[in-house]
Design a protein around this motif. Structure first.
Motif, PDB file in Angstrom:
ATOM      1  N   THR A  26       0.854  -1.174   0.000  1.00  0.00           N
ATOM      2  CA  THR A  26       0.000   0.000   0.000  1.00  0.00           C
ATOM      3  C   THR A  26       0.894   1.229   0.000  1.00  0.00           C
ATOM      4  O   THR A  26       2.118   1.142   0.206  1.00  0.00           O
ATOM      5  CB  THR A  26      -0.904   0.027   1.234  1.00  0.00           C
ATOM      6  OG1 THR A  26      -0.067   0.163   2.402  1.00  0.00           O
ATOM      7  CG2 THR A  26      -1.734  -1.256   1.345  1.00  0.00           C
ATOM      8  N   ALA A  28       1.067   3.500   2.232  1.00  0.00           N
ATOM      9  CA  ALA A  28       1.674   3.638   3.561  1.00  0.00           C
ATOM     10  C   ALA A  28       2.819   2.652   3.748  1.00  0.00           C
ATOM     11  O   ALA A  28       3.839   2.980   4.364  1.00  0.00           O
ATOM     12  CB  ALA A  28       0.606   3.425   4.636  1.00  0.00           C
ATOM     13  N   GLU A  29       2.681   1.460   3.207  1.00  0.00           N
ATOM     14  CA  GLU A  29       3.724   0.448   3.359  1.00  0.00           C
ATOM     15  C   GLU A  29       4.975   0.769   2.549  1.00  0.00           C
ATOM     16  O   GLU A  29       6.058   0.254   2.861  1.00  0.00           O
ATOM     17  CB  GLU A  29       3.181  -0.930   2.953  1.00  0.00           C
ATOM     18  CG  GLU A  29       2.178  -1.500   3.946  1.00  0.00           C
ATOM     19  CD  GLU A  29       1.470  -2.735   3.418  1.00  0.00           C
ATOM     20  OE1 GLU A  29       1.021  -3.554   4.243  1.00  0.00           O
ATOM     21  OE2 GLU A  29       1.351  -2.879   2.174  1.00  0.00           O
ATOM     22  N   ARG A  30       4.846   1.587   1.530  1.00  0.00           N
ATOM     23  CA  ARG A  30       6.038   1.997   0.777  1.00  0.00           C
ATOM     24  C   ARG A  30       7.030   2.709   1.688  1.00  0.00           C
ATOM     25  O   ARG A  30       8.251   2.616   1.506  1.00  0.00           O
ATOM     26  CB  ARG A  30       5.650   2.905  -0.395  1.00  0.00           C
ATOM     27  CG  ARG A  30       6.833   3.280  -1.283  1.00  0.00           C
ATOM     28  CD  ARG A  30       6.437   4.250  -2.386  1.00  0.00           C
ATOM     29  NE  ARG A  30       5.565   3.651  -3.376  1.00  0.00           N
ATOM     30  CZ  ARG A  30       5.975   2.948  -4.422  1.00  0.00           C
ATOM     31  NH1 ARG A  30       7.266   2.737  -4.602  1.00  0.00           N
ATOM     32  NH2 ARG A  30       5.113   2.446  -5.272  1.00  0.00           N
ATOM     33  N   GLY A  31       6.517   3.453   2.677  1.00  0.00           N
ATOM     34  CA  GLY A  31       7.389   4.121   3.631  1.00  0.00           C
ATOM     35  C   GLY A  31       8.000   5.405   3.120  1.00  0.00           C
ATOM     36  O   GLY A  31       9.040   5.840   3.621  1.00  0.00           O
ATOM     37  N   ASP A  33       6.268   9.050   2.072  1.00  0.00           N
ATOM     38  CA  ASP A  33       5.081   9.853   1.774  1.00  0.00           C
ATOM     39  C   ASP A  33       5.395  11.106   0.978  1.00  0.00           C
ATOM     40  O   ASP A  33       4.505  11.903   0.686  1.00  0.00           O
ATOM     41  CB  ASP A  33       4.339  10.222   3.063  1.00  0.00           C
ATOM     42  CG  ASP A  33       5.193  11.038   4.032  1.00  0.00           C
ATOM     43  OD1 ASP A  33       6.330  11.414   3.667  1.00  0.00           O
ATOM     44  OD2 ASP A  33       4.726  11.290   5.162  1.00  0.00           O
ATOM     45  N   ASP A  38       2.821   7.523  -5.770  1.00  0.00           N
ATOM     46  CA  ASP A  38       1.539   6.987  -5.318  1.00  0.00           C
ATOM     47  C   ASP A  38       0.456   8.065  -5.274  1.00  0.00           C
ATOM     48  O   ASP A  38      -0.699   7.805  -5.616  1.00  0.00           O
ATOM     49  CB  ASP A  38       1.700   6.349  -3.931  1.00  0.00           C
ATOM     50  CG  ASP A  38       2.680   5.192  -3.944  1.00  0.00           C
ATOM     51  OD1 ASP A  38       2.853   4.569  -5.013  1.00  0.00           O
ATOM     52  OD2 ASP A  38       3.276   4.906  -2.888  1.00  0.00           O
ATOM     53  N   ARG A  39       0.806   9.282  -4.885  1.00  0.00           N
ATOM     54  CA  ARG A  39      -0.188  10.351  -4.799  1.00  0.00           C
ATOM     55  C   ARG A  39      -0.822  10.633  -6.148  1.00  0.00           C
ATOM     56  O   ARG A  39      -2.003  11.007  -6.228  1.00  0.00           O
ATOM     57  CB  ARG A  39       0.448  11.639  -4.263  1.00  0.00           C
ATOM     58  CG  ARG A  39       0.850  11.581  -2.807  1.00  0.00           C
ATOM     59  CD  ARG A  39       0.965  12.992  -2.225  1.00  0.00           C
ATOM     60  NE  ARG A  39       1.826  13.845  -3.017  1.00  0.00           N
ATOM     61  CZ  ARG A  39       3.150  13.944  -2.841  1.00  0.00           C
ATOM     62  NH1 ARG A  39       3.748  13.217  -1.923  1.00  0.00           N
ATOM     63  NH2 ARG A  39       3.866  14.760  -3.598  1.00  0.00           N
ATOM     64  N   GLY A  44      -5.184   6.783  -3.878  1.00  0.00           N
ATOM     65  CA  GLY A  44      -4.328   6.245  -2.838  1.00  0.00           C
ATOM     66  C   GLY A  44      -3.700   4.907  -3.145  1.00  0.00           C
ATOM     67  O   GLY A  44      -2.884   4.421  -2.366  1.00  0.00           O
ATOM     68  N   SER A 300      11.385   0.386  -0.862  1.00  0.00           N
ATOM     69  CA  SER A 300      10.181  -0.359  -1.215  1.00  0.00           C
ATOM     70  C   SER A 300      10.505  -1.662  -1.931  1.00  0.00           C
ATOM     71  O   SER A 300       9.665  -2.565  -1.956  1.00  0.00           O
ATOM     72  CB  SER A 300       9.239   0.504  -2.058  1.00  0.00           C
ATOM     73  OG  SER A 300       9.881   1.007  -3.209  1.00  0.00           O
TER      74      SER A 300
END
Length: 541
Positions: A26, A28-31, A33, A38-39, A44, A300
């Protein structure tokens, strides 16, 4: 950074394909932000759907497709390329197809050619500083833009291998090439594995024309926009191209470009056209100052592997250049311990790339603990092989591939070592087949595994592979083939040579003295750690 627009088909990607989130990270899991990767999707999700991904097994296959795609580009099109090692005289096919000339011709036709080329360490240490600079000079002279990029951690590199082709008004022609193959000497080999005529100097075990095994992916569909975003984030980093004062001085003396003009605004993503979900995974190290798109780094690739291995139940197939580092091996060992029926096959080179009393031992020193961890966890459920061609010359395994349960596959620039998972910039492409209703099915990953296994067993490319459909039978078929070839050698090579390329990998133990001096070289130079101190202490990525 230029405005980026995702494709509208992504709006419900997460809800429509819940199975994908079991395998893919996800956001969030990519770590990380701070990345737009992803954005930009809007909903999401950290992946795209609706893609077609084609594996291009062997450098000759990839180079031929790359050549055709570049030659078809015209004025107003956009060509983006990242290079770890580049040789401007490397032929993509026959005479007149030198990679530097092909890129220069595209620029003269009005194609907007942009290159990010690793500046490289000194040629005295078997690197490619002169060749990379010459490739940049040829692109610049033709009107393209090429940056020698050394925005890396100390002793690190930009190891990503990426080409993105965009065609305004013709998105159906857009394609991204992602994998382990650089545009340089030694890569243009084929299924016969007789080596590239433009050879690269390697250990004598590989002969005068070292056979080379590698894979690249051709990606078409919305994921092309994600690949372009990877390029743009690196390219738009405002930091100086190098912090080394020698580099800064020589760049000024040579008149090297230090900044490129703005890229055109990013086009909407190509439309959906196939069944493949694609997630781009990366490594960027923790460094000071940090990358604006990854200020604390991004790992990731390590996280993506760990999550996918958490789903493994029956069969993991790996091809890798190194297989170093107990840290990386533990991710596979955890899966082996959790699943008593899980089998693991790993293909690696028979000998280090560079031989010698100083060059080779650190490589072997790194491999020892990794193999020990895997065998302790899986025992006879783990098989490690190397490859050779029909003449008995070892094939250098440069591919970076993982296939899990014929569902999740990943091809990229990263190796199974600490350097690739934490220290250098890397790019990998994870692929799932999706079906209506949110399921993930065995198709792309299975076909990739079968294509590779058929070759290594010496079977025709059109063999239907029915006896290889079951992972357990595949494990036994590979073991049987390697045993037959090993026995043929042990018996004095009497009679016809058994088919196939597989040999069981063995490694002589290093002496205590060799371990003593090779260990610090391995840890500092060969397989450094790019994690923060906190992550190292917690053994996390």
């Amino acid at each position: 950074m230029a405005t980026e627009t995702g494709h509208s088909s992504r709006a419900t990607a997460g809800a429509a394909h819940p199975e994908v989130s079991r395998w893919f990270l996800t956001a969030a899991e990519r770590g990380n932000d701070r990345t737009t990767l992803d954005r930009r999707h809007g909903d999401g999700t950290a992946w795209s759907t609706g893609n077609v991904v084609e594996p291009l097994v062997h450098g000759a296959v990839y180079f031929a497709e790359l050549l055709l795609a570049v030659q078809a580009m015209g004025s107003g099109d956009l060509l983006l390329i990242t290079v770890w090692r580049g040789d401007r005289d490397q032929l993509l096919a026959g005479p007149g197809t030198e990679v530097g000339a092909v890129l220069a011709a595209a620029a003269r036709r009005g194609v907007d050619v942009r290159a990010l080329v690793w500046r490289s360490h000194s040629d005295r240490f078997q690197f490619s500083a002169a060749g990379n600079r010459q490739l940049c000079e040829q692109i610049e002279a033709a009107g393209g833009q090429a940056l020698l990029d050394m925005r890396v951690r100390r002793l690190g590199s930009h190891h990503q291998k990426l080409v993105v082709l965009r065609h305004p008004g013709h998105p159906e022609r857009d394609v991204a090439f992602i994998g382990g193959i650089d545009v340089c000497h030694g890569r243009r080999d084929d299924r016969r594995h007789e080596g590239d005529p433009q050879s690269q100097q390697m250990a004598t075990a590989y002969g005068g024309r070292p056979p080379w095994h590698d894979v690249q992916l051709a990606v078409r569909g919305p994921a092309v926009g994600d690949a372009e975003t990877v390029f743009r984030e690196r390219r738009d980093d405002p930091a100086a191209l190098s912090r080394n004062p020698v580099h800064v001085l020589t760049a000024r003396l040579r008149g090297e470009r230090q900044r490129g003009t703005s890229l055109p605004a990013q086009l909407p993503d190509p439309p959906a056209r196939g069944p493949h979900a694609v997630q781009l995974l990366r490594t960027y190290p923790a460094r000071r100052p940090g990358y604006p798109f990854a200020p604390s780094g991004e790992m990731s690739i390590a996280r993506g592997y760990r999550k996918a291995l958490g789903q493994a139940r029956s069969f993991v197939y790996v091809e890798d250049q190194y297989l170093w580092s107990a840290n990386v091996a533990r991710a596979f060992a955890e899966a082996l311990r959790r699943e008593p029926s899980l089998h693991l096959v790993v293909l690696i080179p028979r000998a280090p790339e560079q031989a010698g009393r100083v060059a080779a031992p650190p490589s072997l020193r790194g491999r020892e603990p990794a193999m020990r961890v895997l065998l302790a966890a899986g025992g006879d459920r783990v098989s490690i092989y190397c490859l050779e061609n029909e003449a008995g010359t070892p094939i250098y395994v440069h591919a970076k591939i993982c296939v899990i349960d014929d569902i999740w596959s990943c091809v990229g620039s990263d190796n199974a070592n600490r350097r690739s998972w934490t220290h250098d910039s890397e790019l990998s492409c994870a692929v799932l087949d999706t079906v209506p209703g949110g399921g993930a099915v065995a198709s792309a990953a299975r076909e990739l595994r079968l294509e590779l296994v058929r070759e290594h067993l010496g079977r025709p490319a059109d063999d239907d592979g029915r006896d290889l459909a079951d992972p357990g039978r595949t494990f036994r078929a590979l073991a049987r083939s390697a045993a037959e070839l090993d026995a043929w050698y042990a018996g004095g090579r009497r009679g016809p040579r058994p088919p196939g390329q597989l040999r069981r990998y063995t490694q002589e133990p290093l002496s205590r003295w060799t371990r003593l001096w090779a260990t610090p070289l391995y840890r500092v130079l060969y397989d450094p750690d790019g994690r923060s101190l906190r992550m190292r202490r917690s053994r996390t990525f």
